[in-house]
Design an enzyme around this catalytic site. Structure first.
Site, mmCIF file in Angstrom:
data_model
loop_
_atom_site.group_PDB
_atom_site.id
_atom_site.type_symbol
_atom_site.label_atom_id
_atom_site.label_comp_id
_atom_site.label_asym_id
_atom_site.label_seq_id
_atom_site.Cartn_x
_atom_site.Cartn_y
_atom_site.Cartn_z
ATOM 1 C CE LYS A 1 -3.661 2.799 0.875
ATOM 2 N NZ LYS A 1 -4.512 2.911 0.010
ATOM 3 C CB CYS B 1 -3.986 8.409 -5.990
ATOM 4 S SG CYS B 1 -5.270 8.213 -4.938
ATOM 5 C CE LYS C 1 -1.763 1.236 -9.756
ATOM 6 N NZ LYS C 1 -2.128 0.581 -8.261
HETATM 7 C C1 LIG Z 1 -9.552 0.964 -1.686
HETATM 8 C C2 LIG Z 1 -8.637 1.182 -2.500
HETATM 9 C C3 LIG Z 1 -7.241 1.742 -2.309
HETATM 10 C C4 LIG Z 1 -6.325 1.810 -3.347
HETATM 11 N N1 LIG Z 1 -5.133 2.316 -2.831
HETATM 12 C C5 LIG Z 1 -4.171 2.420 -3.805
HETATM 13 C C6 LIG Z 1 -2.997 2.924 -3.428
HETATM 14 O O1 LIG Z 1 -2.731 3.392 -2.256
HETATM 15 N N2 LIG Z 1 -1.967 3.134 -4.312
HETATM 16 C C7 LIG Z 1 -2.102 2.871 -5.651
HETATM 17 O O2 LIG Z 1 -1.282 2.957 -6.203
HETATM 18 N N3 LIG Z 1 -3.371 2.167 -5.956
HETATM 19 C C8 LIG Z 1 -4.134 2.076 -5.135
HETATM 20 N N4 LIG Z 1 -5.520 1.634 -5.546
HETATM 21 C C9 LIG Z 1 -5.787 1.144 -6.959
HETATM 22 C C10 LIG Z 1 -5.361 -0.309 -7.212
HETATM 23 O O3 LIG Z 1 -3.896 -0.554 -7.058
HETATM 24 C C11 LIG Z 1 -5.620 -0.830 -8.388
HETATM 25 O O4 LIG Z 1 -4.723 -0.233 -9.573
HETATM 26 C C12 LIG Z 1 -7.250 -0.463 -8.930
HETATM 27 O O5 LIG Z 1 -7.950 -1.077 -7.955
HETATM 28 C C13 LIG Z 1 -7.437 -1.442 -10.366
HETATM 29 O O6 LIG Z 1 -7.335 -2.861 -10.103
HETATM 30 P P1 LIG Z 1 -8.672 -3.718 -9.810
HETATM 31 O O7 LIG Z 1 -9.634 -3.397 -10.964
HETATM 32 O O8 LIG Z 1 -8.065 -5.235 -9.645
HETATM 33 O O9 LIG Z 1 -9.133 -3.296 -8.406
HETATM 34 C C14 LIG Z 1 -6.622 1.417 -4.518
HETATM 35 C C15 LIG Z 1 -7.829 0.932 -4.954
HETATM 36 C C16 LIG Z 1 -8.641 0.536 -4.178
HETATM 37 C C17 LIG Z 1 -10.043 0.039 -4.409
#
Ligand SMILES: Cc1cc2nc3c(=O)[nH]c(=O)nc-3n(C[C@H](O)[C@H](O)[C@H](O)COP(=O)(O)O)c2cc1C
Ligand SMILES: Cc1cc2nc3c(=O)[nH]c(=O)nc-3n(C[C@H](O)[C@H](O)[C@H](O)COP(=O)(O)OP(=O)(O)OC[C@H]3O[C@@H](n4cnc5c(N)ncnc54)[C@H](O)[C@@H]3O)c2cc1C
Ligand code: SF4
Lengths: 466, 437
Positions: free
Chosen positions: B35, B127, B165
């Site tokens: 995270k 983000c 990213k």
């Molecule tokens: C609750 C939540 C918190 C997230 N926090 C971060 C983060 O701190 N840093 C980051 O690079 N991406 C963060 N993401 C994005 C995820 O790493 C990922 O890129 C995104 O959810 C897409 O993938 P998925 O469709 O499998 O969820 C977060 C996503 C969610 C749902």
């Protein structure tokens, strides 16, 4: 009181399971389930509204086609109606649970606050025409409601102290409760414009002639109040009951424990009334209940589903037995003697019984004198076929009939409701001929599997249906 | 960089603490991106944080959050990270970072993480909420110049591999990708979440998720975003300027098939967040088993055997064959007579399906029979897509005429005006960062 003994045979859906079930509906184009519904409810539309949380709209879809959508959801033999037509039944052997979804939608609606249940439909302003409806069963109530919506002043004559007909006195307590039935009736009458005359019977309290002169049209929705006789020795002794009368007692009693229930019962008949009484006796504690039907099992009018239900409740179904006589002793009925009708024709057998229930069908109960003038056919009131110029009209102009008392339907609640609705339109058509193009029938009517009844009937209204 | 399988947990709540990451590794995940870490003091999160789009009874079709980066102190995170890495040396463990867009900030955090044993760092330039308003995350990720600059700082101050990213909240994903490459990035991760309002609470008249009756835009992810991410991955993998760069595909991956699609379009590995948040870490068994069974049946022995294999078939619209023809065919033995193909084609497409009521039949209900009018059918697929029992196939027609792309089609206006229009349509060239400092 009733609920504890007669548990709900098919438990209802909750908002979650309803959504899941609703998502199974494909929202078919020209949906076969609509064709299979005698009242032509737009099933895919109401199911879609359950999916998207518009429960009032779902109730609107259902109740606009069928004012007794709540009762029908519980008592319709869906396995031979909508469920049998569902493409999911065809494709995977498991229909969408249309009946349960309809029950969910209507239950939610009726449980809602009054501001939501009232004013679901709006009555057209009174135009001055008056209609007498005789009989407050499903056919009479459905017609009264639709006529009121069309701007008629309706007077509803009911011989008994309560309206509802067989909804109130006949339907099985494991399918409906009196409170539910009453709630639905209150809502139907709540539309307004319906003047209720209870304890007022055609023939004794009011004459057909006076109705004819006083009203612009008369609708006879008398049902079948009489019972058939077996015509065999021993039929009149204590312990021999008319099934529908006994069911009426079950439905109306406040002290269920006081009902006389023997250890062993024989039910004579092969229709849904036989199934109902047999299951109800089992629920009431009878040890052995045997249904005896004179033909083969395939000939029984009770559906496979109903027969399965009875067998699950512990009822024995015995076929190819014609009752010959009922034997008695000092304490009442002792046994029934039958004659075989299959390849062992002539052979006789006896079944021990403390009680015998006759479920061999009902007859028209109204004073023959009253009805002679309007004409009978096969023991039922004769009316114009829906395809003809005067649908549902008797030989006397302005007098219409529908529901169980005519011979056109399958003697189901849902057909009675449809007759009532169509009679309202037929009356409207006959009184406002020149303006029939203005009639608003709600959604357009697709053809129906009872094409004989509605399709050709509605052909006369093609301008309105577009 | 090695990991026992291509499935990593994306930087998000599932990788928030030692306890989660170790549970994930025990379950079999190949790697994890911790995270995102930031500068102390840590951020403060609101309550509530998540919202979801449900579809037809299916939960979390789309998922949305208004959470920020880690809300725990840096040293706590780093201590836990080190322990996990020590206990699980065979797993890929990446540190995700986000600090203000100043050289000093990046330099100082990189120093603090030097001895963590991380296999790499991932720069969270994506983000879209909360952090971007503070000038971080998507706010920098949307400006290619910043992307290049930050990547370069990181490459200067650490010897660890750098993943950048990317944010999808941009018109042309190739621009930040090219910038990251220019800055020296070793790999790209994409996508981060998409800017979104997941819904409106009609009783409160507030966006959801609501915080005391108020809401804000958040980041969208989950199955619904997969198509967007697939396209972006393919764009970067096809772009001559970034072709060959390692890509970690992210966005809506829920099962092995989704993952295989990302790999076929050129990702070397994938990251997953929502599916794990929906079902827990156990899904890794399903992911690895599904992928390896599929590979066995296809005869692929290594991921490299099919990574990028679909890329040559991703072409420009102009290169598609205008003479290729299919028509729909309804298998009458499988048809359930729902009529959805008919009404879709009749109301919204090319009126190419006929309907007639069945003449006879034992049943009282007269079914409708649907048939394709082949001469009218344009082969659009709509009927086959809406058919609930998949009884419609698109059958290729032998036209007898050869390949004809738009560039050679007689209706192409270039023949009218004499010039070659398609050649004039060139991508706006990316000119690199403005002068530094
Ligand atoms: C609750 C939540 C918190 C997230 N926090 C971060 C983060 O701190 N840093 C980051 O690079 N991406 C963060 N993401 C994005 C995820 O790493 C990922 O890129 C995104 O959810 C897409 O993938 P998925 O469709 O499998 O969820 C977060 C996503 C969610 C749902
Ligand atoms: C035991 C039993 C179980 C059944 N179960 C089902 C079931 O599960 N599902 C299903 O679909 N159908 C069922 N039916 C059939 C269904 O109840 C009837 O088809 C339906 O009620 C017919 O409606 P109706 O309005 O025509 O007649 P009824 O319901 O019989 O109503 C007729 C009304 O007219 C009144 N009336 C009669 N004569 C006069 C008069 N002279 N003056 C004034 N009023 C008069 C009566 O009091 C009554 O209120 C069942 C029937 C029985 C007997
Ligand atoms: S037939 Fe079945 S699937 Fe089709 S509309 Fe009716 S309930 Fe829905």
């Amino acid at each position: 009181m009733q609920d504890s003994i007669f548990c709900d045979f098919k438990p209802p859906l909750n908002s979650q399971t309803a959504k899941i079930e609703a998502s199974r509906c494909h929202y078919c184009y020209d949906a076969p389930c609509i064709q299979a519904c005698p009242t032509e409810i737009d099933i895919p539309s109401f199911i879609r509204k359950i999916s998207n949380g518009n429960l009032r709209g779902a109730a609107q879809d259902i109740l606009s086609a069928n004012v007794m959508g709540g009762t029908c959801a519980r008592v319709c033999p869906v396995e031979v109606l909508c469920h049998s037509a569902c493409v999911r039944e065809v494709g995977e052997g498991k229909s969408v649970e249309i009946g349960l979804l309809q029950r969910f939608a209507t239950d939610q609606f009726f449980e809602g606050p009054p501001e939501s249940t009232q004013n679901l439909f709006e009555r057209a302003p009174l135009h001055g025409k008056k209609v007498a409806v005789v009989g407050g069963g499903p056919a009479g109530l459905s017609a009264s409601h639709r006529l009121a919506l069309l701007g008629y002043a309706v007077t509803l004559f009911e011989a008994r102290s309560k309206v509802g007909g067989l909804n109130e006195y006949g339907l099985a307590p494991y399918k409906v409760t009196s409170e539910g039935v009453q709630q639905e009736i209150d809502w139907i009458l709540g539309v307004g414009g319906i003047d209720l005359k209870l304890n007022c019977a055609l023939g004794t309290d009011v004459s057909l002639d006076s109705l004819r002169t006083e009203f612009d049209a008369v609708f006879l929705a008398l049902g079948l109040g009489g019972v058939k006789k077996l015509g065999i020795p021993g039929e009149d002794q204590p312990g021999v009951f008319e099934a529908s009368r006994f069911i009426e007692k079950i439905r109306q009693t406040t002290r269920i424990a006081d009902l006389p229930v023997g250890r062993s019962a024989v039910v004579i008949g092969g229709g849904s009334t036989a199934i109902d009484i047999a299951i109800e006796l089992k629920c009431l504690g009878a040890e052995s209940v045997t249904i005896v039907y004179r033909g083969s099992e395939e000939k029984m009018s009770a559906t496979l589903h109903e027969r399965e239900l009875a067998r699950t409740a512990g009822v024995v179904i015995c076929t190819s037995g014609r009752p010959v006589r009922i034997l008695g002793n000092a304490s009442g009925v002792a046994a029934v003697e039958f004659e075989r009708t299959d390849r062992n024709a002539g052979e006789r057998f006896e079944l021990v019984a403390n009680q015998v229930f006759k479920a061999i069908g009902q007859t028209l109960a109204v004073d023959a004198e009253v009805l002679r003038s309007i004409g009978l056919k096969g023991g039922r009131i004769s009316v114009g076929n829906p395809g003809e110029i005067k649908p549902f009209e008797t030989a006397i102009p302005g007098i219409f009939a529908g529901g169980d008392c005519i011979g056109l339907g399958e003697d189901l609640t849902v057909t009675a409701v449809q007759h009532g609705k169509l009679v309202a339109y037929a009356i409207h058509q006959s009184l406002f001929k020149e303006k029939s193009g203005d009639i608003n029938y709600g959604r357009s009517h697709l053809s129906n599997r009872r094409g004989e009844i509605t399709q050709s009937f509605l052909a006369g209204f093609s301008t309105a249906n577009g | 960089m090695k990991s026992p399988n291509p499935f990593w947990l994306a930087s998000a709540p599932p990788t928030d603490k030692q306890i989660n990451v170790e549970r994930a590794f025990r379950a079999g995940w190949g790697g994890a991106v911790w995270k995102t870490l930031g500068e102390d003091p840590p951020v403060v999160n609101v309550c509530s944080r998540y919202g979801a789009a449900e579809w037809n009874g299916q939960k979390l079709m789309g998922f949305n959050n208004i959470e920020l980066i880690t809300d725990r102190p840096l040293d706590v995170n780093l201590a836990e990270f080190k322990e996990v890495k020590r206990a699980w040396p065979d797993r890929a463990l990446i540190l995700s970072l986000m600090v203000p867009c100043q050289e000093e900030s990046w330099k100082s955090i990189l120093k603090k993480i030097e001895d963590t044993g991380a296999d790499g760092i991932e720069l969270n330039l994506g983000c879209p909420h909360g952090m971007s308003e503070r000038g971080m995350g998507a706010a920098v990720g949307q400006v290619p110049e910043y992307v290049e600059q930050i990547t370069r700082w990181c490459k200067n101050y650490t010897r660890m591999p750098v993943f950048v990213k990317l944010t999808p909240n941009i018109t042309d994903i190739r621009l930040p990708a090219r910038a990251a490459k220019k800055g020296g990035a070793d790999a790209l991760s994409l996508i981060n979440t998409i800017n979104s309002i997941i819904g409106v609470d009609l009783d409160r008249m507030s966006p959801t998720p609501h915080v005391g009756g108020k809401g804000t835009h958040g980041g969208y992810c989950g199955p619904a975003v997969k198509p967007i991410s697939l396209n972006m991955v393919a764009e970067i993998a096809r772009d001559p300027e970034t072709r060959g760069m390692p890509i970690s595909g992210i966005g809506g991956i829920s099962d092995w098939r989704d993952a295989a699609e990302f790999l076929a379009l050129g990702s070397q590995g994938v990251q997953i967040c929502t599916a794990a948040m929906h079902y827990g870490f156990k899904i890794i068994g399903d992911l690895t088993n599904g992928l390896s069974n599929w590979m066995d049946t296809q005869g692929y022995r290594h991921l490299e055997d099919f990574v990028g294999k679909a890329l040559p078939n991703v072409v420009h619209w102009h290169d598609l064959d205008l003479n290729f023809k299919t028509v729909a065919k309804i298998d009458q033995t499988q048809c359930i007579h729902c009529g959805l193909c008919y009404v879709a084609c009749e109301d919204t497409s090319h009126q190419s399906i006929s309907v007639r009521r069945e003449e006879s039949g034992s049943s009282k209900i007269r079914r409708s029979i649907y048939e394709v009018k082949e001469s009218e059918c344009v082969g659009c697929n709509l009927c086959a897509l809406v058919c609930p029992v998949e009884c419609i196939s698109m059958v290729q027609q032998e036209t007898g005429i050869g390949y004809l792309p738009w560039s050679r089609h007689p209706q192409n206006p270039k023949f009218k005006y004499g010039g070659n229009l398609t050649e004039k349509v060139k991508d706006a060239p990316y000119k690199g960062p403005k002068s530094q400092g």
